[in-house]
Design a protein around this motif. Structure first.
Motif, PDB file in Angstrom:
ATOM      1  N   PRO A  77     -10.699 -10.492   0.689  1.00  0.00           N
ATOM      2  CA  PRO A  77     -11.483  -9.270   0.854  1.00  0.00           C
ATOM      3  C   PRO A  77     -11.019  -8.156  -0.084  1.00  0.00           C
ATOM      4  O   PRO A  77      -9.831  -8.007  -0.373  1.00  0.00           O
ATOM      5  CB  PRO A  77     -11.236  -8.916   2.331  1.00  0.00           C
ATOM      6  CG  PRO A  77     -11.071 -10.253   2.988  1.00  0.00           C
ATOM      7  CD  PRO A  77     -10.309 -11.074   1.993  1.00  0.00           C
ATOM      8  N   ARG A 167     -18.088 -12.165   7.462  1.00  0.00           N
ATOM      9  CA  ARG A 167     -18.373 -10.904   8.130  1.00  0.00           C
ATOM     10  C   ARG A 167     -17.671  -9.711   7.496  1.00  0.00           C
ATOM     11  O   ARG A 167     -18.112  -8.564   7.685  1.00  0.00           O
ATOM     12  CB  ARG A 167     -17.999 -11.012   9.608  1.00  0.00           C
ATOM     13  CG  ARG A 167     -18.869 -11.973  10.395  1.00  0.00           C
ATOM     14  CD  ARG A 167     -20.356 -11.600  10.384  1.00  0.00           C
ATOM     15  NE  ARG A 167     -21.079 -12.164   9.238  1.00  0.00           N
ATOM     16  CZ  ARG A 167     -22.328 -11.863   8.921  1.00  0.00           C
ATOM     17  NH1 ARG A 167     -22.987 -10.984   9.635  1.00  0.00           N
ATOM     18  NH2 ARG A 167     -22.908 -12.413   7.869  1.00  0.00           N
ATOM     19  N   TRP A 168     -16.591  -9.956   6.748  1.00  0.00           N
ATOM     20  CA  TRP A 168     -15.895  -8.812   6.156  1.00  0.00           C
ATOM     21  C   TRP A 168     -16.749  -8.092   5.121  1.00  0.00           C
ATOM     22  O   TRP A 168     -16.518  -6.914   4.816  1.00  0.00           O
ATOM     23  CB  TRP A 168     -14.546  -9.226   5.570  1.00  0.00           C
ATOM     24  CG  TRP A 168     -14.580 -10.133   4.375  1.00  0.00           C
ATOM     25  CD1 TRP A 168     -14.409 -11.486   4.391  1.00  0.00           C
ATOM     26  CD2 TRP A 168     -14.740  -9.767   3.010  1.00  0.00           C
ATOM     27  NE1 TRP A 168     -14.489 -11.989   3.100  1.00  0.00           N
ATOM     28  CE2 TRP A 168     -14.678 -10.953   2.242  1.00  0.00           C
ATOM     29  CE3 TRP A 168     -14.924  -8.557   2.345  1.00  0.00           C
ATOM     30  CZ2 TRP A 168     -14.805 -10.959   0.840  1.00  0.00           C
ATOM     31  CZ3 TRP A 168     -15.054  -8.556   0.959  1.00  0.00           C
ATOM     32  CH2 TRP A 168     -14.998  -9.738   0.223  1.00  0.00           C
ATOM     33  N   ASP A 171     -18.042  -5.017   6.571  1.00  0.00           N
ATOM     34  CA  ASP A 171     -17.008  -4.112   7.080  1.00  0.00           C
ATOM     35  C   ASP A 171     -16.622  -3.157   5.953  1.00  0.00           C
ATOM     36  O   ASP A 171     -15.985  -3.574   4.982  1.00  0.00           O
ATOM     37  CB  ASP A 171     -15.796  -4.933   7.527  1.00  0.00           C
ATOM     38  CG  ASP A 171     -14.644  -4.063   8.015  1.00  0.00           C
ATOM     39  OD1 ASP A 171     -14.686  -2.833   7.831  1.00  0.00           O
ATOM     40  OD2 ASP A 171     -13.684  -4.629   8.573  1.00  0.00           O
ATOM     41  N   MET A 174     -12.917  -3.215   4.768  1.00  0.00           N
ATOM     42  CA  MET A 174     -12.462  -4.365   3.993  1.00  0.00           C
ATOM     43  C   MET A 174     -13.233  -4.533   2.687  1.00  0.00           C
ATOM     44  O   MET A 174     -12.661  -4.883   1.654  1.00  0.00           O
ATOM     45  CB  MET A 174     -12.586  -5.650   4.816  1.00  0.00           C
ATOM     46  CG  MET A 174     -11.385  -5.920   5.686  1.00  0.00           C
ATOM     47  SD  MET A 174      -9.915  -6.214   4.688  1.00  0.00           S
ATOM     48  CE  MET A 174      -8.666  -6.224   5.969  1.00  0.00           C
TER      49      MET A 174
END
Length: 335
Positions: A77, A167-168, A171, A174
């Motif tokens: 990430p 999913r990061w 975010d 991240m």
């Protein structure tokens, strides 16, 4: 130090992009050997390590401390690029980090300085620079056959909310942002490559669906240092996949399409400059890794330097600043 048996490479992060790097090492005819794979997800590290015949780690510091490496590829990430690069440089390891170089300008500068102080090669994975079709397009434009570039446009679409995407990416802590920092940095790099001049100013707007914490849409009007104007459009909601650029010159135009190849248009005549090749991304990753290995062996600059990658990050951050302020923004480092 690179050994006579080739560059001993550790891969940090065992996702999809890491698979491209491992495959590229297998194509290197012994120039590069993946000897260690690290991921906090043990199963992912074990799977990729098995393909490479490499050691498995779940902590990058443990991998570095174990020794036996000359360099690392960092595919984690975005927010983790900086701390892992700093750890690798402190251990005297060369670094190839995926784009974007970092999520902030301050982190990017820290990374550049740490690698410079350690005397290690620092490359950034703007892999489009190595795509044969794009290299052909850039070479054709640089030849001057169509005259000087006048205006350019770049458009990419993707399903940014695809459930298969880690999913990061959604975010902001991240990822550092949304589609601009992830996909848009490819568009920025491509335009700078094709126009042959850095972007120095942007006027931009970003948006996203309700409930999302990162943007999935962005448009920007850019001014390049040579006066060329270009547009960037990246969208992540619902449209079919598109990846194309159009470069209008004084005596004709060029269209670059992922599916159709490179075509020039002049005087009513369309001519194919380069056909789309099968496996072009695999070819590009192999060429990128070969360039990195060459730079490490010779202790010279890679084709994509960290300083160049910083210029791409600066444009992406200027897009965010322009959208937030509702005004035209000068790109940092270009004033």
């Amino acid at each position: 130090m690179t050994t006579t048996s080739g560059l001993r490479l550790g891969v940090i992060g065992a996702g999809t992009i890491a698979e491209f790097h491992v495959a590229a090492a297998r194509q290197s005819a012994g120039q590069v050997k993946v000897t260690a794979v690290c991921d906090v997800r043990a199963e992912a590290a074990e799977k990729l390590a098995a393909e490479a015949g490499a050691r498995v780690f779940t902590d990058h510091r443990s991998m570095i401390d174990a020794g036996g490496l000359d360099a690392v590829v960092i595919t984690v990430p975005h927010a983790l690029h900086a701390p892992i690069t700093l750890d690798a440089a402190a251990a005297g390891l060369h670094v190839l980090v995926e784009k974007p170089i970092a999520t902030t300008r301050e982190d990017a500068l820290r990374m550049i300085e740490a690698c410079r102080a350690a005397g290690v090669v620092f490359a950034v994975g703007h892999v489009l620079r190595f795509v044969p079709m794009l290299r052909a397009a850039a070479g054709f434009l640089a030849s001057g056959e169509l005259g000087q570039v006048v205006v350019a446009s770049e458009r990419r679409t993707a399903d940014y909310g695809d459930p298969s995407r880690p999913r990061w990416f959604l975010d902001p802590g991240m990822a550092g942002g949304g589609i601009v920092l992830n996909v848009g940095t490819h568009s920025i790099d491509k335009l700078q490559m094709l126009v042959g001049s850095p972007i120095v100013e942007v006027t931009a707007h970003v948006a996203g669906p309700a409930g999302e914490s990162v943007e999935t849409e962005a448009v920007a009007l850019a001014r390049h240092a040579d006066g060329t104007r270009s547009t960037i459009s990246v969208t992540g909601t619902g449209l079919p996949f598109t990846d194309e650029a159009e470069i209008v010159c004084g005596e004709g135009a060029l269209r670059i399409s992922r599916g159709e190849g490179v075509w020039s248009f002049r005087g009513g005549v369309a001519t194919q400059v380069a056909a789309p090749g099968s496996g072009e991304m695999a070819t590009a990753f192999a060429a990128q890794l070969a360039d990195f290995a060459r730079a490490c062996a010779a202790r010279t600059a890679p084709e994509v330097t960290a300083e160049y990658a910083l210029s791409v990050l600066d444009v992406a951050l200027a897009v965010y600043d322009s959208a937030r302020l509702g005004s035209t923004v000068t790109v940092k480092g270009q004033s």
